[in-house]
Design a protein around this motif. Structure first.
Motif, PDB file in Angstrom:
ATOM      1  N   PRO A  58      46.106  40.002  41.789  1.00 27.44           N
ATOM      2  CA  PRO A  58      46.707  38.923  42.571  1.00 27.44           C
ATOM      3  C   PRO A  58      45.814  37.686  42.628  1.00 27.44           C
ATOM      4  N   MET A  59      46.439  36.600  42.950  1.00 29.57           N
ATOM      5  CA  MET A  59      45.745  35.332  43.179  1.00 29.57           C
ATOM      6  C   MET A  59      44.975  34.873  41.949  1.00 29.57           C
ATOM      7  N   MET A  60      45.504  35.150  40.765  1.00 26.17           N
ATOM      8  CA  MET A  60      44.869  34.652  39.543  1.00 26.17           C
ATOM      9  C   MET A  60      45.833  33.688  38.865  1.00 26.17           C
ATOM     10  N   GLN A 109      31.838  40.384  26.019  1.00 28.41           N
ATOM     11  CA  GLN A 109      32.855  40.924  26.880  1.00 28.41           C
ATOM     12  C   GLN A 109      34.095  41.178  26.040  1.00 28.41           C
ATOM     13  N   SER A 166      35.332  32.636  29.472  1.00 29.86           N
ATOM     14  CA  SER A 166      35.649  33.041  30.843  1.00 29.86           C
ATOM     15  C   SER A 166      35.315  31.938  31.840  1.00 29.86           C
ATOM     16  N   SER A 173      40.988  29.492  37.739  1.00 34.84           N
ATOM     17  CA  SER A 173      41.377  30.272  38.903  1.00 34.84           C
ATOM     18  C   SER A 173      40.858  29.641  40.182  1.00 34.84           C
ATOM     19  N   GLY A 176      43.021  26.942  40.799  1.00 33.21           N
ATOM     20  CA  GLY A 176      44.141  27.693  41.327  1.00 33.21           C
ATOM     21  C   GLY A 176      45.490  27.028  41.084  1.00 33.21           C
TER      22      GLY A 176
ATOM     23  N   PHE B 639      49.301  38.837  48.305  1.00 32.08           N
ATOM     24  CA  PHE B 639      49.023  39.036  46.883  1.00 32.08           C
ATOM     25  C   PHE B 639      50.211  38.652  46.000  1.00 32.08           C
ATOM     26  N   LEU B 679      34.974  44.092  37.743  1.00 32.65           N
ATOM     27  CA  LEU B 679      36.101  43.390  37.147  1.00 32.65           C
ATOM     28  C   LEU B 679      35.664  42.338  36.137  1.00 32.65           C
ATOM     29  N   GLY B 680      34.401  42.024  36.130  1.00 35.91           N
ATOM     30  CA  GLY B 680      33.946  41.057  35.143  1.00 35.91           C
ATOM     31  C   GLY B 680      34.005  39.637  35.649  1.00 35.91           C
ATOM     32  N   LYS B 681      33.396  38.778  34.838  1.00 36.51           N
ATOM     33  CA  LYS B 681      33.202  37.388  35.239  1.00 36.51           C
ATOM     34  C   LYS B 681      34.501  36.657  35.528  1.00 36.51           C
ATOM     35  N   LEU B 682      35.507  37.017  34.740  1.00 34.59           N
ATOM     36  CA  LEU B 682      36.773  36.314  34.843  1.00 34.59           C
ATOM     37  C   LEU B 682      37.330  36.358  36.268  1.00 34.59           C
ATOM     38  N   PHE B 683      37.027  37.466  36.963  1.00 35.49           N
ATOM     39  CA  PHE B 683      37.647  37.666  38.276  1.00 35.49           C
ATOM     40  C   PHE B 683      36.672  37.438  39.423  1.00 35.49           C
ATOM     41  N   LYS B 685      35.958  34.960  41.150  1.00 31.88           N
ATOM     42  CA  LYS B 685      36.357  34.105  42.260  1.00 31.88           C
ATOM     43  C   LYS B 685      37.478  34.697  43.108  1.00 31.88           C
ATOM     44  N   VAL B 686      38.039  35.801  42.642  1.00 32.85           N
ATOM     45  CA  VAL B 686      39.156  36.370  43.389  1.00 32.85           C
ATOM     46  C   VAL B 686      38.671  36.850  44.729  1.00 32.85           C
ATOM     47  N   ARG B 687      39.331  36.421  45.771  1.00 38.90           N
ATOM     48  CA  ARG B 687      38.926  36.883  47.095  1.00 38.90           C
ATOM     49  C   ARG B 687      39.818  38.017  47.551  1.00 38.90           C
ATOM     50  N   GLY B 688      39.222  38.974  48.202  1.00 36.75           N
ATOM     51  CA  GLY B 688      40.015  40.085  48.690  1.00 36.75           C
ATOM     52  C   GLY B 688      40.036  41.265  47.732  1.00 36.75           C
ATOM     53  N   ILE B 689      39.550  41.053  46.508  1.00 38.83           N
ATOM     54  CA  ILE B 689      39.483  42.147  45.548  1.00 38.83           C
ATOM     55  C   ILE B 689      38.024  42.335  45.151  1.00 38.83           C
ATOM     56  N   SER B 692      37.533  47.342  40.579  1.00 40.58           N
ATOM     57  CA  SER B 692      38.695  48.096  40.168  1.00 40.58           C
ATOM     58  C   SER B 692      38.267  49.524  39.931  1.00 40.58           C
ATOM     59  N   HIS B 712      38.978  35.563  54.094  1.00 47.12           N
ATOM     60  CA  HIS B 712      39.954  34.720  53.431  1.00 47.12           C
ATOM     61  C   HIS B 712      41.113  34.392  54.379  1.00 47.12           C
ATOM     62  N   LEU B 728      47.318  29.957  46.854  1.00 47.07           N
ATOM     63  CA  LEU B 728      47.506  29.899  45.415  1.00 47.07           C
ATOM     64  C   LEU B 728      46.337  30.499  44.653  1.00 47.07           C
ATOM     65  N   GLN B 729      45.185  30.472  45.316  1.00 46.77           N
ATOM     66  CA  GLN B 729      44.023  31.027  44.642  1.00 46.77           C
ATOM     67  C   GLN B 729      44.220  32.499  44.380  1.00 46.77           C
TER      68      GLN B 729
END
Lengths: 189, 729
Positions: A58-60, A109, A166, A173, A176, B639, B679-683, B685-689, B692, B712, B728-729
């Motif tokens: 979510p939120m991606m 990666q 990345s 992201s 956003g 989510f 989850l790796g670099k890509l994720f 910034k995701v908040r709340g997660i 995995s 958050h 939206l983030q």
């Protein structure tokens, strides 16, 4: 890579590197996204798997479709169509995930890329690869390594390290919003 | 090349020993002292010197020799261990550390370091003084004259068989012999070469040699054993002290190759008896020569005769034996530890992680099939896997004490620099946590300790004025608390000055002027980037890159920091960390098709989200939980999962840092062990997660980061206009 690349036109630095890299003949995997054919150097590709078992994060941004379990490793999956600002891919029977190894400054990666169909592996000699045009591909030139000539038709060879950087996607992201993702065309148009 | 490996081992070992020396010396400088510590110090210095000798590191050998000599005097009680001496030895230790590091880096010391070394050696010399000769006096128990050699020095017999791989491991038997000659005088060497096979079968890289060595030395057994420390695993070593009983010699001889070696000759060569004595013995035995045949029996015979003649050592005094035994027990205790490559451990833990997932898979299949026997087998397997997991994680656990003890030195030095009198109190040093965490928490802790000393504890005059003891105290404490570990850094200093923090925050634009903040919120401000309360900038802290860095490193470890401070009484910074980074117990919940994992230690209870409650909430986001307000989060909305809510929704009540919240989900799927996969670099910034995990059926489930999620949502609530953007983030 740098985020400033989002606005960089065909940079002076971009062409020589891509040129140098395509000297010797190489094998490329060609695949279809939204009706267009693209190619990626085969050395970057680890495997091709069936499209299934995707978990949405979510939120991606829209281009990050989620993660999959690749034999115990969690691998993010990107939708290149949305990355390029096209319509999101619809999953069909031929949809595949191509696992690509991406290098950034400090590490490697694995990233999965959703493609509509995988075509074939082709050998394209360096002489048959043209530098990318500054516009007209509907893609930011710095994402393109070159234009490969196959049977008189051009195929866009992607610079995977840039397309799947990345930092750039991660930045999207944080922003956003849809514009950040749609950026590639904005710059190319 | 394996020599590099051996050298690396040497450097590692030396570092450990130096660390140990430092701790012991700090104890001495605080006036605590016991004989065992002196012995330990001596042993450490001795081992460093000995091993350095093996590698031909003359600089280290020379310098450490002086240290060792002084320690020897202290051990004999000839020189008292004063705080001054402890301070000097501490400096010497630092110099030794410098030498070792220089060797490790392959560089030379600069001139200044060399001068320091010379100066230290000169100071050590004053302790040695005229007693240098006394240092040579024997420390071993030499009760009787032994055999052949008289005087203070004992006649030792050393029997060593080098293992096949000695050369491959980068060791050279010759260097041990050479080093042995620094311990005493080698009077006899017999090379046993009979194991060398025929030339075409011989592997030139293998070592086939054994030696029988006669050594005249005043050293004690452990010293002589210490010479062979580096090949201890790779050789059979037997040392017979000067007072050995004849039976020992016999046992030794029995172990020797019985073929073609004349027992008598051997004894002579070993130095147990003299040629003349042997001849006499042989005469008594008869004209028959001792030789080929049953050598062991012959040896016993000769031995008996010799004993009857009293030419071989009389029985050894019991005390000496006891002492040897103690020494050996001590050694055994030390060697109960095995050094293991951390990568190997990580691999093991990863594999066990996979095992946990596979086990969960079997369980799932068993449940689906409804096969009772399979289910039972799976549950037994599950229990076992759980045990294995716990022991495997335990392997990575180390007590935090070692890290804490490092601060003794820091506090000692920094207090001197600051000209403050500060003591460090350590509690809960045996609390264990993951090795990676220990490594990564050391820097933030260092910062906190320095901060406490620099900003926390007031100058002595101020303390006295305020009626506090002149000596300030910094406390380090660690304990386990509800599935995590808490590390506290406390001081009894001035506490955080709220008005100054507010003023500073206003001037930095962190908060608007006149903002009404609770005490707690004010304290939280010190973690804001660019915030530093020190009015003076010094070399310790006060550059404004402090607490926010601490906070982010702790957050990276999935931990939290909080401050507890009372003005005038002191400050305690509390770091809360999970026990391990690898595996957690989780509670699985389902929303639509997605499965999420909530860390079990944060789950308080599960309740049904009844229609009545929903009606009562009427669009607002809280329910009445036994008379208390429970705000809830609609996971589906947050989510953006979509789909229709289930007919019966549930609320998972989670608690974090005193805050309680409900998570509205469709299904409650129960507990499961989950292996955290980053989850790796890509994720990032995701908040709340937070990460995995892979479920038993191979799907990926996301692990909710409850603190992040609450922050958050809280941020969204307090920042209404930004709400839509954040969503939206």
């Amino acid at each position: 890579m740098q985020t400033s690349a989002t606005v960089a036109p065909r940079g002076a630095a971009g062409v020589p590197t891509s040129h140098a890299a395509v000297q010797e003949p190489q094998q490329y995997l060609t695949f279809v996204i939204g009706g267009e054919t693209f190619a990626i150097g085969i050395l970057r590709i680890k495997e091709i798997i069936e499209f299934s078992g995707l978990t949405t994060v979510p939120m991606m941004p829209e281009c990050i479709r989620g993660v999959i379990n690749l034999r115990g490793a969690v691998v993010p999956v990107l939708d290149l169509a949305t990355r390029f600002g096209r319509k999101p891919s619809e999953a069909t029977r031929r949809t595949c995930i191509v696992i690509v190894e991406v290098e950034s400054q400090d590490d490697k990666q694995d990233i999965g890329v959703i493609v509509d169909a995988v075509n074939e592996v082709l050998e394209i000699p360096g002489s048959e690869i043209e530098p990318p045009p500054s516009f007209g591909t509907k893609l930011r030139p710095d994402l393109i390594r070159g234009m490969g000539k196959i049977g008189g038709r051009f195929v866009i060879i992607l610079d995977t390290n840039r397309v799947l950087a990345s930092e750039e996607i991660g930045a999207a992201s944080r922003g956003g919003s849809a514009e950040a993702v749609g950026d590639p065309i904005a710059a190319a148009a | 090349m394996n020599l590099d490996q051996a050298f690396e081992t040497y450097v590692h070992e030396s570092r450990d020993l130096l660390q140990q020396m430092e701790e012991l010396l700090l104890e001495f400088s605080q006036g605590r002292s016991d004989p065992e510590s002196v012995n330990a110090l001596f042993r450490a210095a001795h081992t460093i010197k000995g091993s350095a000798g093996l590698f031909g590191l003359d600089g280290i050998v020379d310098f450490t020799h002086g240290v060792e000599s002084v320690l020897d005097l202290v051990r004999d009680g000839a020189v008292p261990m004063t705080p001054d001496l402890a301070a000097l030895l501490l400096e010497c230790r630092d110099h030794m550390a410098g030498l070792v590091e220089a060797v490790a880096a392959g560089t030379e010391l600069d001139d200044e370091a060399l001068r320091t070394g010379a100066e230290l050696q000169r100071q050590l010399g004053t302790y040695l003084g005229g007693e240098a000769s006394a240092a040579q006096s024997p420390t071993a128990v030499v009760e009787t004259g032994g055999s052949g050699v008289a005087g203070d020095e004992g006649y030792w017999h050393i029997s060593v068989r080098f293992g096949r791989d000695v050369f491959r491991n980068g060791m050279d038997p010759l260097s041990f012999m050479r080093f042995l000659s620094t311990v005493g005088r080698i009077v006899a060497v017999t090379t046993l070469a009979h194991e060398i096979p025929a030339a075409d079968e011989m592997d030139p890289e293998s070592c086939y040699l054994g030696f029988e060595i006669g050594l005249v030395s005043a050293a004690d057994q452990s010293t002589i054993e210490g010479v062979f420390d580096f090949v201890r695993d790779d050789c059979t070593l037997q040392i017979l002290p000067p007072t050995s009983r004849a039976a020992d010699y016999v046992a030794l001889i029995e172990a020797l190759p019985a073929d073609e070696v004349r027992v008598g000759d051997l004894l002579v060569r070993c130095g147990a008896i003299t040629e003349a004595q042997l001849e006499a013995a042989l005469r008594i035995q008869g004209a028959e020569a001792a030789g080929i045949g049953d050598a062991a029996a012959q040896a016993r015979l000769i031995g008996e005769i010799l004993i009857a003649q009293k030419s071989v050592a009389p029985p050894v005094v019991e005390a000496a034996l006891d002492k040897q035994k103690q020494l050996r027990d001590g050694k055994a205790q030390e060697s109960r530890f095995i050094r293991v490559d951390a990568d190997k451990l990580d691999r093991l833990i990863n594999q066990i992680g996979e095992l946990v997932i596979a086990g969960a898979g079997i369980n799932l299949v068993a449940k689906r099939r409804g096969a009772a026997d399979l289910l039972e087998a799976a549950s037994v397997l599950g229990t076992l896997v759980e045990d294995v997991r716990d022991s495997a994680l335990q392997l990575r656990m180390v007590p935090i004490g070692a890290t804490f003890n490092r601060f003794q030195r820091v506090v000692h030095d920094v207090a001197r620099d600051l000209n403050k009198d500060i003591a460090l109190l350590i509690n809960g040093g045996d609390t264990e946590l993951d090795k990676t965490m220990v490594e990564r928490i050391a820097d933030p802790l260092m910062h906190l300790v320095r901060n406490a000393m620099d900003h926390g504890i007031e100058p002595t005059e101020v303390r006295v004025q305020n009626g506090k003891p002149a000596r300030g105290t910094v406390k380090l404490n660690a304990y386990h608390d509800s599935g995590g570990i808490v590390i506290e850094v406390g001081d009894d200093g001035g506490g955080l000055k709220t008005d100054r923090i507010v003023a500073k925050a206003v001037s930095r634009g962190l908060i608007p002027e006149g903002a009404a903040l609770t005490q707690r919120e004010i304290h939280e401000l010190i973690f804001e980037p660019g915030f530093s309360t020190a009015s003076q900038i010094n070399n310790l802290s006060g550059r404004g890159v402090g607490m926010d860095v601490v906070k982010s490193s702790v957050t990276d470890l999935r931990g939290t920091v909080e401050v507890d401070s009372r003005e005038g009484e002191g400050t305690t910074i509390r770091i809360r960390l999970p026990l391990t980074l690898a595996i957690i117990d989780g509670f699985l919940v389902g929303v639509n098709d997605s499965v999420f994992v909530v860390p079990l230690d944060m789950v308080e209870e599960c309740i049904e989200f009844t229609d009545a409650a929903r009606t009562e909430a009427r669009g607002r986001e809280f329910v009445n939980l036994r008379g208390q307000v429970l705000p809830f989060i609609q996971i589906r909305d947050l989510f953006e999962i979509g789909g229709q809510p289930a007919r019966r929704e549930n609320i998972l009540v989670v608690r974090y840092a005193g805050q309680r919240a409900g998570l509205v989900v469709d299904e409650l799927l129960g507990e499961a062990q989950t292996v955290i996969k980053p989850l790796g670099k890509l994720f990032q910034k995701v908040r709340g997660i937070g990460g995995s995990t892979i479920l038993g059926d191979g799907r990926v489930a996301l692990i909710m980061d409850i603190p992040g999620l609450l922050r958050h949502v809280h941020g969204k609530a307090t920042n209404r206009e930004g709400a839509s953007a954040t969503a939206l983030q």
